[in-house]
Design an enzyme around this catalytic site. Structure first.
Site, PDB file in Angstrom:
ATOM      1  N   ASP A 488      13.142   0.373   0.171  1.00 41.62           N
ATOM      2  CA  ASP A 488      11.902   0.673  -0.560  1.00 41.62           C
ATOM      3  C   ASP A 488      12.001   2.024  -1.267  1.00 41.62           C
ATOM      4  O   ASP A 488      12.865   2.852  -0.959  1.00 41.62           O
ATOM      5  CB  ASP A 488      10.729   0.683   0.436  1.00 41.62           C
ATOM      6  CG  ASP A 488       9.444   0.166  -0.179  1.00 41.62           C
ATOM      7  OD1 ASP A 488       9.288   0.279  -1.413  1.00 41.62           O
ATOM      8  OD2 ASP A 488       8.588  -0.333   0.573  1.00 41.62           O
ATOM      9  N   ASP A 557       3.532  -5.867  -4.646  1.00 43.13           N
ATOM     10  CA  ASP A 557       2.757  -5.785  -3.410  1.00 43.13           C
ATOM     11  C   ASP A 557       1.520  -6.666  -3.492  1.00 43.13           C
ATOM     12  O   ASP A 557       0.800  -6.825  -2.509  1.00 43.13           O
ATOM     13  CB  ASP A 557       2.316  -4.332  -3.156  1.00 43.13           C
ATOM     14  CG  ASP A 557       3.360  -3.585  -2.344  1.00 43.13           C
ATOM     15  OD1 ASP A 557       4.316  -4.222  -1.863  1.00 43.13           O
ATOM     16  OD2 ASP A 557       3.220  -2.356  -2.201  1.00 43.13           O
TER      17      ASP A 557
HETATM   18  C1  GLA Z   1       5.665  -0.631   0.020  1.00 43.37           C
HETATM   19  C2  GLA Z   1       6.214  -2.027  -0.067  1.00 43.37           C
HETATM   20  C3  GLA Z   1       5.532  -2.923   0.925  1.00 43.37           C
HETATM   21  C4  GLA Z   1       5.689  -2.370   2.307  1.00 43.37           C
HETATM   22  C5  GLA Z   1       5.185  -0.950   2.352  1.00 43.37           C
HETATM   23  C6  GLA Z   1       5.512  -0.321   3.684  1.00 43.37           C
HETATM   24  O1  GLA Z   1       4.380  -0.550  -0.441  1.00 43.37           O
HETATM   25  O2  GLA Z   1       6.096  -2.531  -1.366  1.00 43.37           O
HETATM   26  O3  GLA Z   1       6.034  -4.233   0.852  1.00 43.37           O
HETATM   27  O4  GLA Z   1       7.030  -2.439   2.671  1.00 43.37           O
HETATM   28  O5  GLA Z   1       5.764  -0.151   1.354  1.00 43.37           O
HETATM   29  O6  GLA Z   1       5.069   0.985   3.753  1.00 43.37           O
END
Ligand code: GLA
Length: 748
Positions: A488, A557
């Protein structure tokens, strides 16, 4: 006579008037200024063509060594006919459509290359010195005719996919350093009556939204200056439909381009009075004037182009095929279905939460469990997003048995195991940030703003590259049962600065991404088979540069199935479905509050790499049964999603429905997805989807998936490809949030 008089007055008058010169001393004699011009050796006029199965990119060298672009479009079998081709507007203040214009000479439009030399001068004029062709590669050598700067334009032709990939290699052959202030990967010239541009915009949880506009006379600049998260608000890619004001999936000429770079980027589409469209694409030069020492080279990232004579659908398919065959790290390898812990557990879990989820995932027929954020940090436990990033030791308070226990448990249930990391970052509340403040991106004396309570590490620094590699490596060592890493990157760069780069701060943006790629290269050498997902707060790092290293992306997301139609449609214009993580989540949706039927959510997620992201315990027995059924059927035809050719049948932007299908290369199988997004009355005739990509002569059995009663009168029957393409396929989908998936198999 008159001239002589003026001259006499000028010489005699000051002495008559006794004017004393300001500087009474005799001025030093200036050397006579002689302007010599370096001669350019004459060259043999010639044509250089980069050919694919259906397209030609043709350049022409004139007798003075000027390299011009003549054509990018339909295949011309004998490109030598372009030898004397002219666009008709070349004059004494315009050198015509140069193939890679530099700032200087007669060129006063937006250049591809800008160089500042040691003496402060900024003119470069590139002349042709030669060309080499080997295999699919054509290298055109250019040289500035005054300095020792050389430029190689490298074109790679992917014949079967109708894709041409180009980059540029700039070499400073002089004895002094130069500074590059503009360095496009490629320059493209199109010639059409009008240009319809399709590009992308967005935000967190709303990536890859589609914008269309007619280009006028001026410059349209698409760009990202965010350092990282280079695709959150737009994407380094576009399509231009030529000679039309209408988007068409199936007809007309379309040129599509995508830059393979994960940092700051700029794509400028300039239409001067000539009516031609000049497109320069590459790394963004803003705050990135790049020093090139004597003897050093600068290699730009790849710009990927395709041309289609059959509308946007073909352009996307060309890019997808190229990506699957030549660009993506994992090719079209099928990645496993999965349950991700994020939306189902967020930061609050203990071992049993995870093992229960693993049991449920196994029960539903999923193939992997991914432990998301929250498993690490002991002095600063990661129980929320304000602490722990940077401290990658497992939090034994949450999982006393350790990661290996959970990973092995997943394996014992027949599941693969994946785990989340965000190695480029540190929370201020972490041992890392406190012990290594010199590793943070920050500018002396200026606020180091946090974003999502975190700072970003300086990947231009080799020590940080080692650390980031170590995060991956050490995480892998937590258990031999780790099969998948979700990588990430949840913030952008602000107030950039690197303590490592000293006075060469302007290297930062480029060196950061090159540092990231170096880390990824090391990771891939050591872990070639680990599946690595590229996530950046959702889809903020979706580009063909990243995809050389990562197997898939987390498209957004936003897991709301309604919004996903738009995000996935936009993504599909440039990127293939095999990379697109798409998850079924709970309702009301956590991002939007929308409530959608589980069937709709599955049907949307099944058009990408299917996953689930919820607490399975919240599903009713009926929902569980439906989930089982959808996952089972998906697994039986998902190879079509991963490897098939995409045909978009209806756009979510243009009406009441979104529909798409994937067809196997041999046209023997296909899967069709259709979604109703808006209400149409019971009196309205059923929507017709003209199936595409099928063999008109073959007969296909069409079977709706995951339902007891089909929404189409023809379900289970056999129809010709011709009938299905002509308008015979009209499932009754007239209520919002109804959807259907049909599997087609040709009779033998
Ligand atoms: C980001 C990612 C999510 C999740 C969060 C965890 O927002 O896109 O899918 O993994 O971080 O903190």
């Amino acid at each position: 006579m008159r001239k002589l008089l003026i001259l006499t007055i000028a010489i005699v008058l000051p002495s008559l008037l006794c004017i004393t010169p300001l500087d009474a001393k005799k001025p030093p004699r200036k050397k006579a200024y002689v302007h010599t011009v370096v001669e350019i050796p004459a060259v043999e006029p010639q044509v250089i063509a980069v050919q694919t199965a259906n397209s030609s990119l043709v350049m022409q060298v004139d007798g003075k060594g000027v390299l011009r672009m003549c054509h990018y479009g339909a295949l011309v079998q004998d490109p030598s006919q372009f030898l004397s081709y002219s666009d008709g507007y070349i004059c004494d203040n315009d050198p015509g459509p140069l193939a890679y214009p530099s700032a200087g000479g007669m060129f006063t439009w937006r250049p591809a290359l800008e160089v500042r030399y040691a003496d402060g001068s900024c003119n470069t004029e590139l002349y042709f010195t030669g060309c080499e062709v080997s295999g699919r590669k054509t290298v055109v050598h250019l040289k500035d005719y005054v300095t020792a700067l050389t430029v190689d334009l490298v074109y790679e032709a992917f014949a079967d996919e109708d894709v041409i990939v180009s980059h540029t290699e700039i070499y400073n052959g002089s004895k002094q350093a130069v500074t590059l202030t503009g360095f496009a990967s490629s320059y493209m010239v199109l010639n059409a009556r009008e240009y319809l541009l399709t590009h992308f915009h967005g935000w967190w949880a709303g990536e890859m939204q589609v914008d269309r506009e007619m280009l006028g006379h001026d410059t349209k600049v698409l760009e990202s200056r965010r350092g990282v998260q280079n695709t959150q608000i737009n994407n380094p890619s576009f399509l231009v439909s030529l000679n039309t004001r209408e988007w068409s999936e199936t007809s007309g000429e379309v040129v599509a381009g995508a830059l393979a770079w994960s940092g700051n980027w700029q794509i400028a589409l300039e239409q001067p009075q000539t009516g031609l469209l000049n497109i320069s694409a590459g790394m963004h030069p803003a705050s990135s004037a790049y020093p090139l020492k004597a003897g050093e080279s600068f290699i730009t990232p790849d710009m990927i182009y395709t041309w289609s004579g059959n509308g946007a659908g073909q352009a996307s398919r060309n890019l997808h095929r190229y990506a699957r065959r030549h660009r993506l790290y994992g090719g079209s390898k099928v990645n496993p279905t999965l349950l991700n812990s994020w939306e189902g557990a967020y930061f609050s879990f203990k071992t049993k939460t995870l093992t229960d989820m693993i049991d449920d995932a196994a029960d539903m027929g999923l193939e992997m469990f991914v432990l998301d954020d929250g498993w690490f940090g002991s002095d600063y436990p990661r129980n929320g997003d304000a602490a722990g990033l940077g401290d990658w030791e497992p939090n034994l308070k949450k999982i006393p048995e350790g990661i290996d226990y959970v990973a092995s448990y997943a394996h014992s249930k027949g599941l693969k195991f994946g785990i989340w990391i965000e190695p480029e970052m540190a929370n201020p509340e972490s041992n890392l940030a406190k012990q290594h403040p010199e590793w943070l991106v920050q500018s002396p004396g200026r606020e180091n703003y946090t974003r999502r309570n975190q700072w970003i590490l300086d990947l231009s620094n080799p020590a940080v590259q080692d650390f980031v590699f170590g995060v991956f490596d050490n995480t892998m060592k937590l258990s031999p049962s780790i099969d998948y890493i979700k990588w990430d990157c949840n913030r952008l760069v602000m107030n950039f600065g690197s303590s490592y780069l000293g006075e060469e701060q302007e290297r930062f943006y480029i060196d950061y991404i090159q540092g990231l790629y170096k880390v990824m290269r090391r990771i891939r050498e050591r872990y070639p088979d680990v599946i690595v997902q590229c996530c950046s707060a959702g889809g903020a790092r979706v580009d063909y540069g990243a995809l050389q290293w990562f197997d898939e992306i987390w498209a957004s997301d936003n897991s709301d199935a309604i919004c996903r139609n738009y995000i996935q449609y936009g993504t599909s214009l440039i990127y293939p479905a095999c990379i697109m993580g798409a998850h079924v989540s709970t309702v009301p949706n956590h991002q939007t509050g929308n409530i959608t039927p589980l069937k709709f959510r599955f049907d949307v997620a099944c058009s990408g790499r299917l996953g689930m992201e919820l607490q399975p315990k919240t599903l009713s027995p009926d929902d569980r049964a439906l989930a089982d059924r959808c996952i089972r059927s998906y697994k039986s035809w998902r190879d079509l999603v991963f490897e098939g050719d995409l045909y978009r049948l209806a756009s979510p932007y243009d009406g009441t429905h979104y529909a798409l299908m994937y067809v196997s290369e041999d046209k023997s199988r296909a899967v069709v997805f259709a979604y109703c997004l808006k209400y149409i009355t019971g009196l309205t005739a059923s929507p017709v989807f003209k199936l595409d990509g099928l063999d008109p002569a073959r007969r296909y059995r069409v079977t709706e998936q995951n339902v007891d009663a089909s929404c189409w009168w023809g379900d289970g029957q056999v129809f010709s490809g011709e009938f299905l393409a002509a308008g015979g396929f009209n499932p009754r989908l007239n209520r919002p949030l109804t959807s259907a998936v049909f599997y087609l198999e040709a009779e033998r």
